[in-house]
Write an enzyme that holds these catalytic residues in place. Structure first.
Site, short mmCIF file in Angstrom:
data_model
loop_
_atom_site.label_atom_id
_atom_site.label_comp_id
_atom_site.label_asym_id
_atom_site.label_seq_id
_atom_site.Cartn_x
_atom_site.Cartn_y
_atom_site.Cartn_z
N LYS A 44 0.82 -1.21 0.00
CA LYS A 44 0.00 0.00 0.00
C LYS A 44 0.85 1.26 0.00
O LYS A 44 0.48 2.26 -0.60
CB LYS A 44 -0.96 0.01 1.20
CG LYS A 44 -2.14 -0.92 1.00
CD LYS A 44 -3.31 -0.56 1.88
CE LYS A 44 -4.48 -1.50 1.62
NZ LYS A 44 -5.57 -1.32 2.56
N LYS A 77 -3.83 -10.70 -6.65
CA LYS A 77 -5.18 -10.97 -6.14
C LYS A 77 -6.20 -10.04 -6.81
O LYS A 77 -5.83 -8.95 -7.28
CB LYS A 77 -5.23 -10.84 -4.62
CG LYS A 77 -5.26 -9.43 -4.09
CD LYS A 77 -5.67 -9.40 -2.60
CE LYS A 77 -5.74 -7.95 -2.13
NZ LYS A 77 -6.21 -7.73 -0.81
N LYS A 111 -10.16 -4.47 -5.10
CA LYS A 111 -11.03 -3.31 -5.33
C LYS A 111 -10.28 -2.18 -6.00
O LYS A 111 -10.87 -1.38 -6.70
CB LYS A 111 -11.47 -2.74 -3.96
CG LYS A 111 -12.38 -3.59 -3.16
CD LYS A 111 -12.63 -2.90 -1.81
CE LYS A 111 -12.52 -3.89 -0.69
NZ LYS A 111 -12.42 -3.41 0.64
#
Ligand code: TYM
Length: 334
Positions: free
Chosen positions: A115, A197, A200
């Protein structure tokens, strides 16, 4: 144990559009476990602000997510569905647990590394300490079980480490939680790059199936899914694209990979993609319809939000009081 039942806690962030990965990796299991456990399902809005959010959008998405929990089949009269920010004990316990967590441990968190690479202009302390807030969420309710997708395994491990450390100093304060990772669907991959993965926040909309995608969009995205040139349907790591399609199919139909491989034996990739697409359309159609219906029932949803914030607060504050006492904070005078 609460009211004679073991306790389950889980949460989801209302950031971005929820994907099929969120549903198959988490929400679907939440529904199936709800009868057996005393459940707390939180919309973790405090986690969301570790990344910059538009306030109006966050509020809207949080409400939609809370509604989705109910639409998925969780009974809000039995399970406690609530907003994290409505129970101040989460932030309070997180502060305390920060003082029992080492910088070195947090530095190892792979999600923080990912992130912070994505949000290089906003690597804030909240993003760094995010797993501690997650530990507080879980430990506040003395959860025995935490159903999550595979990507959360490391966060569960650190939660257990923090709880054990605290218990070793102060006695048995926290229940040590176990992760629950479902057999199928725990690790749904991107349709465009099966090495990643399904997320979103993926910039390529074809990489993810969003829970609110219409049937034609779902079919089209599966048709475009990246596979390989082997031209044989097997369930093996050397064919990650095909493996992902089979995983999705199995999670939607409750079949095993062996059953799926037998079913598609001798067929082409096109037919596999069609079948997987249809299984997802069938799974999501009733969910979408129920979401649309529930979104009109404003006062019903408001009632749930109010009652469950109180219920969650009651249990959370019980743990928080115990923690305060153990660490030496003065008792309140009433
Ligand atoms: P979040 O919001 O990223 O994801 C919610 C849940 O969906 C699962 N998931 C997936 N499962 C399978 N395949 C995928 N591609 C996939 N993508 C997401 C996640 O594993 C998760 O279970 N930190 C958490 C939220 C949280 C939480 C908690 C969870 C906060 N406090 C306490 C459990 C307990 C998160 O960001 O999940």
């Amino acid at each position: 144990m609460l009211d004679g039942k073991k306790v389950l806690f889980s949460g989801m962030q209302a950031t971005g559009n929820l994907t099929l990965g969120n549903y198959l990796g988490a929400l679907k299991n939440w529904v199936s476990l709800a009868d057996e456990y005393m459940c707390f399902y939180s919309v973790v809005d405090e986690h969301s602000i570790t990344v910059r959010q538009d306030p109006a959008v966050l509020r809207k998405r949080s409400r939609a997510l809370l509604t989705l929990y109910i639409a998925a089949g969780i009974d809000p009269e039995k399970a406690c569905i609530y907003y994290q920010s409505h129970v101040s004990a989460h932030a309070e316990l997180a502060w305390i647990l920060n003082c029992f967590t080492y910088m070195g441990e947090m530095n190892r968190m792979t999600q923080f590394k990912d992130k912070s690479a994505k949000h290089a202009d906003n690597i804030n302390v909240g993003l760094f300490a995010y797993p501690v807030l997650m530990a507080a969420d879980i430990l506040l309710y003395q959860a025995d079980l935490v159903p999550v997708g595979k990507d959360q395994t490391q966060h569960l491990e650190i939660t257990r480490d923090i709880a054990n450390r605290f218990n070793n100093i102060y006695g048995n304060v926290f229940t040590i939680p176990e992760p629950y990772i479902g057999k199928a669907g725990a690790n749904i991959r991107s349709l465009q790059n099966p090495a990643k993965k399904m997320s979103k926040s993926d910039e390529n909309p074809n990489a993810s199936i969003y829970l609110m995608d219409d049937p034609d969009t779902i079919r089209r995205k599966f048709r475009r899914a990246v596979t390989d040139s082997e031209a044989t349907i097997c369930y093996r790591p050397e064919q990650p694209g095909i493996m992902n399609l089979i995983d999705i199919y199995c999670a939607c139909t409750n079949k095993t990979p062996d059953e799926a491989v037998a079913e598609f034996s001798g067929l082409g990739y096109g037919q596999l993609k069609e079948a997987v697409g249809e299984s997802v359309v069938e799974l999501l159609a009733p969910l979408q319809q129920r979401c649309a219906e529930l979104s009109k029932e404003k006062s019903y949803i408001d009632g749930i939000i109010k009652n469950n914030a109180e219920k969650a607060g009651y249990y959370a504050n019980k743990t928080l009081r115990k923690v305060h006492k153990k660490i030496g904070f003065p008792e309140r005078i009433r």
